[in-house]
Design an enzyme around this catalytic site. Structure first.
Site, short mmCIF file in Angstrom:
data_model
loop_
_atom_site.label_atom_id
_atom_site.label_comp_id
_atom_site.label_asym_id
_atom_site.label_seq_id
_atom_site.Cartn_x
_atom_site.Cartn_y
_atom_site.Cartn_z
N ASP A 22 10.44 3.12 -22.03
CA ASP A 22 9.24 4.07 -22.27
C ASP A 22 7.96 3.26 -22.68
O ASP A 22 8.11 2.43 -23.54
CB ASP A 22 9.75 5.14 -23.28
N HIS A 39 3.62 0.90 -14.99
CA HIS A 39 5.05 0.59 -14.18
C HIS A 39 5.08 -0.56 -13.44
O HIS A 39 6.15 -1.31 -13.56
CB HIS A 39 5.20 1.86 -13.21
N LEU A 133 25.99 -11.32 -15.58
CA LEU A 133 25.56 -10.04 -16.13
C LEU A 133 25.81 -9.17 -15.31
O LEU A 133 25.33 -8.92 -14.25
CB LEU A 133 24.07 -10.24 -16.64
N ARG A 186 15.07 2.07 -27.48
CA ARG A 186 13.98 2.80 -26.79
C ARG A 186 12.66 2.23 -27.43
O ARG A 186 12.36 2.02 -28.44
CB ARG A 186 14.14 4.06 -27.17
#
Length: 248
Positions: A22, A39, A133, A186
């Site tokens: 975020d 972004h 991974l 977050r």
């Protein structure tokens, strides 16, 4: 001298880390840039976080890239996000494959452009045998939608109500076969779940940081893992220390 990542006890590193990436838009606005630039910066940072995950010994990484609610954003931003995903696959697939990263998609594919769907499915197929991974990309994903779809599929399969268990529901989720996240990180300081891994996060530990995602670096990632290593995960029970005291 600051501790190095190797100082984290290996047995304390979470097996599965999930991230709500975020703050990209706000990062860009602070710099007088369009939101889409944030972004793109966030995507560049993801490359570094994936490498750090491998170094730290994390086995599963789930990233929240695009939610089912994100379709409500301005059309140009949505279109840009779709382009970024396609560009990332084009540029990064070979390198991720070489590094042993297995790509998985969680969410709905059908609303994406056919060409993008094809690229996502191809990336999944190319990397399916990698095991260094597992990278779950939650794109066009919603936690409630995932549960609704799981219920619908169980009903179509004729599962009787008395046969429905936690374990069975897990097998109908996008994350079937993947352990629930031990730690959810977050960024940007927001204190909400945002429809992310609602079922799977029942007993996850959370780490909230005010840092915007493009600036979430390896050092802060290490701090998140060290914070996790100090948690006493009880899963609704009491700790062994409390149990000993109560029996004393």
């Amino acid at each position: 001298m600051a501790e190095t990542p190797a100082s984290i006890p290996l047995e304390k590193v979470p097996q599965h880390v999930a991230m709500i990436m975020d703050g990209n838009g706000r990062w860009a606005l602070q710099r007088g840039l369009p939101r889409l630039a944030g972004h793109k910066a966030g995507t560049e940072n993801l490359r570094r976080v994936i490498r750090a995950s491998v170094e730290f010994g994390v086995k599963y990484l789930t990233i929240y890239a695009f939610s089912t609610e994100n379709w409500g954003r301005p059309p140009e931003e949505v279109k840009g996000l779709m382009y970024i995903l396609e560009d990332v696959i084009d540029r990064e697939l070979n390198e991720l494959n070489k590094e042993g990263v297995q790509l998985r998609h969680i969410g709905r594919l059908e609303r994406l452009a056919p060409s993008l769907q094809e690229k996502v499915l191809d990336a999944i197929d190319v990397t399916k045998n990698n095991d260094r991974l597992v990278l779950n990309i939650a794109f066009n994903y919603g936690g409630r939608d995932e549960i609704v779809q799981a219920i619908q599929r169980m009903m179509k399969d004729g599962v009787p109500p008395e046969k429905v268990t936690d374990e069975l529901v897990g097998k109908y989720l996008y994350t079937a076969g993947v352990p629930d996240p031990d730690l959810i990180i977050r960024t940007s300081g927001e204190l909400r779940v945002s429809n992310f891994l609602i079922w799977q996060a029942a007993y996850s530990e959370w780490y909230i940081t005010p840092t915007f995602w493009p600036d979430f670096n390896k050092e802060e990632y290490r701090q998140a893992l060290e914070s996790f290593s100090q948690r006493d995960r009880r899963f609704g029970k009491v700790s062994s220390g409390e149990l000993q005291e109560s029996n004393a």
